[in-house]
Motif scaffolding. Structure first.
Motif, PDB file in Angstrom:
ATOM      1  N   ARG A  31       0.848  -1.192   0.000  1.00  0.00           N
ATOM      2  CA  ARG A  31       0.000   0.000   0.000  1.00  0.00           C
ATOM      3  C   ARG A  31       0.884   1.243   0.000  1.00  0.00           C
ATOM      4  O   ARG A  31       1.900   1.301   0.696  1.00  0.00           O
ATOM      5  CB  ARG A  31      -0.917   0.020   1.224  1.00  0.00           C
ATOM      6  CG  ARG A  31      -1.990  -1.048   1.150  1.00  0.00           C
ATOM      7  CD  ARG A  31      -2.986  -0.924   2.246  1.00  0.00           C
ATOM      8  NE  ARG A  31      -3.958  -2.019   2.159  1.00  0.00           N
ATOM      9  CZ  ARG A  31      -4.576  -2.557   3.191  1.00  0.00           C
ATOM     10  NH1 ARG A  31      -4.344  -2.099   4.418  1.00  0.00           N
ATOM     11  NH2 ARG A  31      -5.437  -3.544   3.034  1.00  0.00           N
ATOM     12  N   SER A  99      -5.078  -4.910   7.554  1.00  0.00           N
ATOM     13  CA  SER A  99      -5.873  -3.831   8.128  1.00  0.00           C
ATOM     14  C   SER A  99      -5.218  -3.294   9.394  1.00  0.00           C
ATOM     15  O   SER A  99      -4.758  -4.065  10.235  1.00  0.00           O
ATOM     16  CB  SER A  99      -7.276  -4.340   8.453  1.00  0.00           C
ATOM     17  OG  SER A  99      -8.051  -3.315   9.023  1.00  0.00           O
ATOM     18  N   GLY A 100      -5.151  -1.976   9.512  1.00  0.00           N
ATOM     19  CA  GLY A 100      -4.598  -1.367  10.713  1.00  0.00           C
ATOM     20  C   GLY A 100      -3.095  -1.270  10.737  1.00  0.00           C
ATOM     21  O   GLY A 100      -2.526  -0.816  11.728  1.00  0.00           O
ATOM     22  N   SER A 101      -2.425  -1.705   9.688  1.00  0.00           N
ATOM     23  CA  SER A 101      -0.954  -1.674   9.718  1.00  0.00           C
ATOM     24  C   SER A 101      -0.447  -0.243   9.632  1.00  0.00           C
ATOM     25  O   SER A 101      -1.046   0.615   8.998  1.00  0.00           O
ATOM     26  CB  SER A 101      -0.369  -2.524   8.598  1.00  0.00           C
ATOM     27  OG  SER A 101      -0.872  -2.140   7.364  1.00  0.00           O
ATOM     28  N   GLU A 102       0.696  -0.025  10.274  1.00  0.00           N
ATOM     29  CA  GLU A 102       1.265   1.307  10.405  1.00  0.00           C
ATOM     30  C   GLU A 102       1.685   1.874   9.066  1.00  0.00           C
ATOM     31  O   GLU A 102       2.237   1.157   8.226  1.00  0.00           O
ATOM     32  CB  GLU A 102       2.482   1.233  11.321  1.00  0.00           C
ATOM     33  CG  GLU A 102       3.266   2.528  11.458  1.00  0.00           C
ATOM     34  CD  GLU A 102       4.498   2.358  12.323  1.00  0.00           C
ATOM     35  OE1 GLU A 102       4.636   1.297  12.962  1.00  0.00           O
ATOM     36  OE2 GLU A 102       5.322   3.296  12.341  1.00  0.00           O
TER      37      GLU A 102
END
Lengths: 114, 114
Positions: A31, A99-102
């Motif tokens: 991402r 999901s939620g990764s830094e």
């Protein structure tokens, strides 16, 4: 160091010219995000890629702005017919696909339009 | 839409003083909450995060607790050091709503004097 890198770090251009910035994410991150930060403000989201697909675009991303991420690796952000209001710091970030990764941020490209 | 409001700066404290930077948020879903820090001349770095109500994020002596009832995520440190001088940004991401962008507050500049 294998952090997020951006090039150039500084760009001065005249109004009406086109500029292109490059971002190299952390190699295993699929991402990639672009943000814009003006003086005294927090970063504002521009757009986001998952691999080579551009999945989200902010209304801030006018038709003079275009971003690409060919082959899901580095990304470019182009601004056509620059205006003085485009002067800002352009930040790139990358993250893993969970999901939620830094999000890890690069140092930014400072654009000054004269 | 989602938004983050954090206390206006700048904040100037003496070394070893107690720090609180207030942050409240508005979100349509159930967001994850973050504090990012930007040291002079450096890129944004994640300081701490919390992903659900009553979670406490902590790092480098800083703490923040996710309070759903007051929609707040205040940053605290018991004894600040000169090296903590930086700009602090509160942010949220509403992964549950399918959005991976970060929404930032305007930032609070902290200066710690010896």
């Amino acid at each position: 160091d294998t952090g997020v890198s951006q090039d150039p770090r500084h760009k001065i251009t005249k109004r009406g010219q086109n500029v292109t910035f490059r971002c190299d994410p952390i190699s295993e991150h699929n991402r990639l995000y672009w943000y814009r930060q003006t003086l005294g403000q927090g970063p504002e989201f521009l757009t986001y890629f998952q691999n080579e697909a551009q999945l989200e675009k902010s209304r801030l991303l006018s038709d003079r702005f275009s971003a690409e991420r060919p082959k899901g690796s580095f990304s470019t952000l182009e601004i056509q017919r620059t205006e003085q209001g485009d002067s800002a710091m352009y930040l790139c970030a990358s993250s893993l696909g969970t999901s939620g990764s830094e999000q890890y941020f690069g140092p930014g490209t400072r654009l000054t339009v004269t | 839409g989602d938004s983050v409001t954090q206390m206006e700066g700048p904040v100037t404290l003496s070394e070893e003083a107690f720090l609180t930077i207030n942050c409240t948020y508005t979100a349509t879903g159930y967001p994850s909450l973050f504090w990012y820090v930007q040291y002079p001349g450096e890129g944004l770095q994640l300081l701490l995060k919390a992903t659900k109500a009553d979670d406490k994020g902590s790092n480098k002596g800083f703490e923040a607790t996710y309070r759903k009832e007051t929609t707040s995520f205040h940053l605290e440190k018991g004894s600040v050091q000169v090296s903590d001088s930086a700009v602090y940004f509160c942010a949220l991401s509403d992964f549950g709503a399918g959005s991976y962008q970060l929404t930032f507050g305007k930032g609070t500049k902290l200066s710690v004097i010896p």
